[in-house]
Design an enzyme around this catalytic site. Structure first.
Site, PDB file in Angstrom:
ATOM      1  N   ALA A 270      57.544 -28.573  25.582  1.00  0.00           N
ATOM      2  CA  ALA A 270      57.084 -27.573  26.543  1.00  0.00           C
ATOM      3  C   ALA A 270      58.267 -26.778  27.080  1.00  0.00           C
ATOM      4  O   ALA A 270      59.421 -27.086  26.789  1.00  0.00           O
ATOM      5  CB  ALA A 270      56.351 -28.269  27.696  1.00  0.00           C
ATOM      6  N   LYS A 271      57.924 -25.785  27.869  1.00  0.00           N
ATOM      7  CA  LYS A 271      58.944 -24.908  28.470  1.00  0.00           C
ATOM      8  C   LYS A 271      60.050 -25.700  29.151  1.00  0.00           C
ATOM      9  O   LYS A 271      61.225 -25.391  29.008  1.00  0.00           O
ATOM     10  CB  LYS A 271      58.266 -24.034  29.532  1.00  0.00           C
ATOM     11  N   ARG A 272      59.632 -26.693  29.897  1.00  0.00           N
ATOM     12  CA  ARG A 272      60.642 -27.424  30.683  1.00  0.00           C
ATOM     13  C   ARG A 272      61.639 -28.166  29.787  1.00  0.00           C
ATOM     14  O   ARG A 272      62.706 -28.558  30.238  1.00  0.00           O
ATOM     15  CB  ARG A 272      59.964 -28.387  31.666  1.00  0.00           C
TER      16      ARG A 272
END
Ligand code: GLU
Length: 524
Positions: A270-272
């Site tokens: 994911a983005k994180r």
């Protein structure tokens, strides 16, 4: 030259393959692909370049509802930035065009009709409501959901009746009902699927547009694609693809399913975890060569030790048989590490050219005018900080003080343990003329002068065994902060050399004023 996807060591094994390797990157322009998505493009590009074949860019834009404006351009910009040039595509054309699927609509219709004519596809008139209800019932009965094939068995009259009602049908593939489909996976060997688990997939939607799967199959064939590289999540669709190829009597391309890319904790990336759009990495000051090197090793390895590959080296050694089947881990720390390494490899000129846009954007206004006057100075400054740059975008923050008249900082930064304002002021008062008297302004002379000053002024510290040694610490820190406003800088003599004598002295005089003011400030 070999026509096959293999490293020089294994070419002989595949010498019987005579077709040139043609690969394609087939993005759906439904958004801005994150960095990890470009791994597939890299592998496809490498497979083509390694064999002297062609790399095609095909845009799968038939799902008009999910189209995100600007994403095609961004995808192309990303590929160009990484250096993954294509031989055929929407912008450059080619013998197999058009390369936008939205411009190929009539072709898919033609091929769907062909399947209908040979009895391998049929029109389906089922309404959304009916399909919904069917699905709900299947779930209630704990059956796997799938089309129940009602329209497959309609008579000509029944079809005609529905047509006259004005129902616009979809076209479905008439999948084999019995037996098994054996799909031979390039990396995993034969995979056998029970045909009873495969329903009749839609080929054309009621708006006449193909489904993603069908357009993909037709185009890979018509564009003479020999090797398809796609994510492992497509393995479950592999038997469906195979069935359609076989119904057409077409040769199936070699499909290489690359492993998933997971987060370090093995969750979905994911983005994180750093799964940001590729161009954001460009804007954050990452080097494309660091990114391609990082992406190459997401599911591929040469041996268990070689880590660094330029694009040229990758092209030379890429061997698709070395693609792994176990998930790849996206470790942002490793990407950052690669980026630092590649920044340190840049020549002073390259470093300057690549960093200038970041300086232009990130330095304070007054500074921008100054450095424009003297590119040689910029190069000297950047070379000093090359070791410290994790990304090119760090440059303005790290080097701003080189480009402004006087650094801004809090005067207390000039003080230290056992080094109060009076002592700092006194030190600067005697140090400034000492430096001023230096005939040559270069690192060795500056260092020798500073060291002699430290000794003469009796700056000492006690070692653990009780003996006393000269202590550069307080003086060096005073000068460092005085000229830069920072406690962390490149090596002091080198830094003062680049700053120049005049600027150094002017800054130290300003520092002297600052500590003197501190000394007499009430309440301090
Ligand atoms: N358009 C598909 C995607 O973006 C392509 C997958 C494939 O390579 O076949 O996922």
């Amino acid at each position: 030259m070999s026509d096959t996807l293999s490293s020089p060591t294994t070419q002989a094994e595949s010498a019987s393959v005579t077709r040139p390797v043609r690969t394609r990157y087939a993005p759906s322009p439904t958004g801005f692909p994150h960095i990890g998505n470009y791994r597939t493009a890299l592998f496809e590009w490498l497979a083509a370049r390694h064999t002297g074949g062609q790399f095609v860019l095909r845009v799968e834009d038939t799902d008009r509802k999910r189209l995100v404006p600007g994403s095609i351009e961004a995808i192309m910009e990303g590929l160009r930035w990484l250096g993954l040039t294509w031989d055929e595509g929407p912008d450059v054309g080619g013998a197999y065009g058009p390369y936008l699927q939205s411009e190929r609509k009539s072709l898919y219709r033609e091929y769907a009709d062909k399947l209908i004519a040979q009895g391998d596809a049929y029109t389906c008139y089922c309404s959304e409501e009916r399909l919904e209800q069917m699905r709900a019932e299947q779930i209630a009965r704990k059956e796997p959901p799938g089309y129940d094939r009602r329209c497959r068995y309609l008579t000509q009259e029944e079809r005609a009746a529905r047509e006259s009602e004005g129902i616009i049908p979809v076209v479905r593939f008439a999948a084999p009902l019995e037996g098994q489909t054996v799909y031979s996976d390039y990396l995993r060997g034969d995979l056998t699927f029970d045909n009873r688990t495969i329903d009749d997939m839609i080929l054309l939607k009621s708006d006449g547009l193909p489904t993603y799967n069908f357009a993909n199959i037709v185009d890979d064939h018509l564009m003479d694609i020999t090797h398809v590289i796609r994510g492992e999540e497509y393995i479950s669709s592999a038997p469906r693809y195979a069935q359609v190829y076989r119904a057409f009597g077409w040769e199936e391309p070699t499909v290489i399913h690359v492993p998933l890319v997971l987060a370090p904790d093995r969750s979905k990336l994911a983005k994180r975890h750093g799964a940001l759009p590729l161009l954001e990495y460009r804007d954050m000051g990452y080097l494309p060569e660091a990114i391609t090197n990082f992406l190459l090793l997401l599911g591929w390895s040469y041996d268990d030790k070689t880590e660094f590959f330029t694009l040229d080296e990758m092209v030379r050694v890429f061997d698709d048989k070395r693609i792994s089947v176990s998930p790849a881990i996206f470790d942002k720390g490793r990407l950052d590490w690669f980026n630092g390494v590649y920044i340190r490899k840049l020549s002073p000129e390259e470093l300057t050219t690549r960093t200038l846009p970041f300086l232009r954007a990130g330095l304070p206004e007054v500074a921008r005018e100054r450095f424009d006057l003297d590119p040689a100075y910029v190069t000297r400054v950047l070379t000093l900080d090359q070791e410290r740059l994790k990304t090119l975008a760090d440059a303005p923050r790290l080097t701003a003080y080189f480009f402004i008249e006087q650094p801004e900082y809090d005067a207390t930064l000039l003080l230290g343990k056992n080094f109060d304002a009076p002592r700092a002021a006194e030190t600067l008062r005697t140090l400034i003329p000492t430096l001023e008297g230096l005939a040559t302004w270069e690192p060795e002379a500056i260092l020798a002068t500073l060291d002699a000053y430290v000794v003469n002024q009796g700056f000492i510290r006690k070692k653990a065994d009780g003996s006393e040694v000269p202590d550069r610490g307080p003086v060096f820190m005073l000068v460092r902060v005085g000229v830069s406003g920072r406690k962390e800088t490149p090596g002091l003599p080198e830094m003062l050399t680049v700053l120049g004598k005049e600027r150094t002295l002017a800054r130290l005089r300003a520092a002297q004023e600052k500590v003197t003011a501190l000394e007499f400030a009430p309440g301090e």
